[in-house]
Design a protein around this motif. Structure first.
Motif, PDB file in Angstrom:
ATOM      1  N   CYS A 266       0.704  -1.085  -0.419  1.00  0.00           N
ATOM      2  CA  CYS A 266       0.115   0.169  -0.106  1.00  0.00           C
ATOM      3  C   CYS A 266       0.840   1.095  -0.001  1.00  0.00           C
ATOM      4  CB  CYS A 266      -1.037  -0.009   1.188  1.00  0.00           C
ATOM      5  SG  CYS A 266      -1.943   1.310   1.472  1.00  0.00           S
TER       6      CYS A 266
ATOM      7  N   CYS B 228       0.551   2.787   3.797  1.00  0.00           N
ATOM      8  CA  CYS B 228       0.752   2.997   4.895  1.00  0.00           C
ATOM      9  C   CYS B 228       1.813   1.358   5.344  1.00  0.00           C
ATOM     10  CB  CYS B 228      -0.604   2.545   5.393  1.00  0.00           C
ATOM     11  SG  CYS B 228      -1.232   0.915   5.189  1.00  0.00           S
TER      12      CYS B 228
ATOM     13  N   CYS C 247      -4.747  -0.290   0.123  1.00  0.00           N
ATOM     14  CA  CYS C 247      -5.151  -0.939   1.124  1.00  0.00           C
ATOM     15  C   CYS C 247      -6.333  -0.987   0.904  1.00  0.00           C
ATOM     16  CB  CYS C 247      -4.690  -1.006   2.684  1.00  0.00           C
ATOM     17  SG  CYS C 247      -4.627  -0.226   3.306  1.00  0.00           S
TER      18      CYS C 247
ATOM     19  N   CYS D 247      -6.878   2.085   4.440  1.00  0.00           N
ATOM     20  CA  CYS D 247      -6.236   3.992   3.224  1.00  0.00           C
ATOM     21  C   CYS D 247      -6.719   4.534   2.100  1.00  0.00           C
ATOM     22  CB  CYS D 247      -5.041   3.436   3.059  1.00  0.00           C
ATOM     23  SG  CYS D 247      -3.668   3.196   4.194  1.00  0.00           S
TER      24      CYS D 247
HETATM   25 ZN    ZN Z   1      -2.980   0.852   3.867  1.00  0.00          ZN
END
Ligand code: ZN
Length: 459
Positions: free
Chosen positions: A204, A207, A237, A240
């Motif tokens: 991701c 994050c 992800c 997020c």
């Molecule tokens: Zn993420």
């Protein structure tokens, strides 16, 4: 897998089933031409008078394992049906090549600094030829070419299909390409995902999460005029992606993502270097070569519900209307090299033994496939190695060989079934999971894709 068949002049015929091969051998219509992979020679047949069907050799080049598949091509109303005949995993030894070269470099370095003889310093006086690739990569290309050539000797291959690129750059950049070759809407998505997985290294971008289902996020949201252009897409992800909602990446606190999105597309040439070289050389084999993208392979695999496996991936390379792959044993070929030039055995920097200068002892060489039939008693002495032993041999100057795991077999009891050629060959049972790299196991998933993630970067 099917048994390979050649005619009386050693020209390739259509492969046959194992059962048929057994009958032909029993009726003495055929003889064993080669043990591994099993190939028979028909004594009463010639290629000219035999009916041959089109056979495609399909390749999925990988960094550790290359999948090879031979398929029979059958015409259908909707396109071509591909029926798998032979599935092969070709295991490379790239890392080993690298390790050996590093060792050699170490020895040479020592010789330069040691007070042995004068060696003129050498530096900045070497030039690499255009198209140079590291030896570890060349070994992979060489393996693929060797086996493509071999299969063409045993099977009437009419064309080669190879996965050349991981993703179709042209299709990514200009999403408006249309035509019969590109089924946009379906295939396009696969190319995009394959590319994004590669570009964002399966994590991701916000994050850094790796082991989660990924979604495709728009850096500048669609609701605010963001486009579907590949440069506006990143891997994210679910958490997020929903937290970001309709903010831009900068507003979300990640200006670096927006910065990167503006940069031109990452050059995929490095990733695809070996694949291009493989295709270059395959073109010289004298049959038409078709090149395809990895996104299409993934799409085919998903469409026909084919398992993730190197050889089955190869079956899914290219354009086809359907795929048939009955359960069969996969041929496992492992590149092992042909021995070393160095004759000194070294341990901790010290010589601990020396290897033979000549490779053959009593006509047998280390690595040959032999059948040893040891009698119970010889010259009034009981032999502990009594029995039939089949396997690769390791030779000694004394004539006492090791066959498989049995040591101390006299050379006179050994019969060569097949000469060593730098490859170890075995069969994987149909139910056996393919031996894939451990890091490929925890591959990431995309919401729309149930299949496993894309293989590691193949450089
Ligand atoms: Zn993420």
């Amino acid at each position: 897998m099917s048994v390979l068949v050649v005619d009386r002049h050693q020209k390739p015929l259509m492969p046959c089933s194992e059962k048929r091969a057994r009958l032909l051998l029993q009726r003495r219509r055929a003889v064993v031409h080669r043990v591994e992979p099993f190939c028979i020679r028909l004594k009463d047949r010639e290629q000219e008078s035999s009916a041959l069907q089109p056979v495609a050799l399909k390749l999925d080049p990988g960094s550790q394992t290359t999948g090879l598949a031979l398929v029979r091509v059958q015409a259908r109303e909707t396109g071509e049906g591909h029926h798998a005949l032979v599935l092969t995993h070709l295991e490379h030894r790239g890392e080993e090549v690298k390790k050996h070269l590093a060792t050699r470099r170490g020895y040479r370095r020592r010789r330069r600094s040691a007070n042995l003889r004068y060696r003129a310093p050498r530096f900045l006086n070497r030039r690499r030829l255009p198209g140079w690739l590291p030896p570890s990569l060349w070994s992979r290309i060489g393996n693929v070419l060797t086996w493509a050539r071999r299969f063409m000797r045993w099977v009437p291959v009419t064309r080669i299909e190879v996965e050349e690129v991981r993703f179709d750059m042209q299709l990514l950049q200009d999403a408006d390409i249309t035509g019969s070759a590109y089924q946009r809407g379906t295939l396009y998505g696969w190319e995009t995902r394959a590319y994004l997985l590669e570009k964002d290294q399966r994590r991701c971008v916000y994050c850094g999460a790796t082991a989660c289902p990924f979604e495709i996020d728009h850096v500048l949201p669609r609701s605010r005029g963001g486009s579907d252009r590949i440069s506006n897409l990143v891997l994210s992800c679910h958490a997020c992606n929903s937290a970001k909602s309709n903010q831009t990446a900068t507003e979300f606190g990640h200006p670096e993502v927006e910065q990167q999105a503006k940069a031109p597309l990452k050059d995929a040439a490095a990733v695809n270097a070996t694949r291009h070289a493989v295709v270059e050389h395959l073109r010289r084999l004298g049959v038409p070569v078709g090149t395809w993208s990895g996104g299409r392979t993934r799409w085919n695999r998903e469409r026909f519900g084919v398992e993730k496996d190197h050889a089955l991936d190869a079956v899914c390379v290219g354009e086809m209307a359907d795929v048939q792959s009955p359960p069969m044993r996969t041929l496992q070929i492992t590149a092992q090299g042909r021995g070393r030039y160095s004759r000194t055995q070294v341990k901790g920097g010290f010589p601990v033994g020396y290897l033979l200068r000549q490779k053959r002892v009593k006509g047998i060489q280390t690595g040959d496939l032999v059948l040893a039939e040891v009698p119970e008693v010889a010259r009034g002495k009981k032999l502990s190695t009594h029995g039939r032993h089949r396997g690769r041999v390791a030779v000694r100057a004394t004539g006492s060989f090791r066959v498989g795991s049995v040591d101390g077999i006299n050379a006179k009891y050994c019969r060569v079934l097949q000469r060593a050629d730098g490859y170890g060959i075995g069969l994987l049972e149909a139910s056996e999971p393919p031996p894939s790299h451990p890091s490929k196991r925890n591959a990431s998933f995309l919401p729309m894709a149930q299949s496993q993630g894309y293989p590691e970067a193949e450089v």
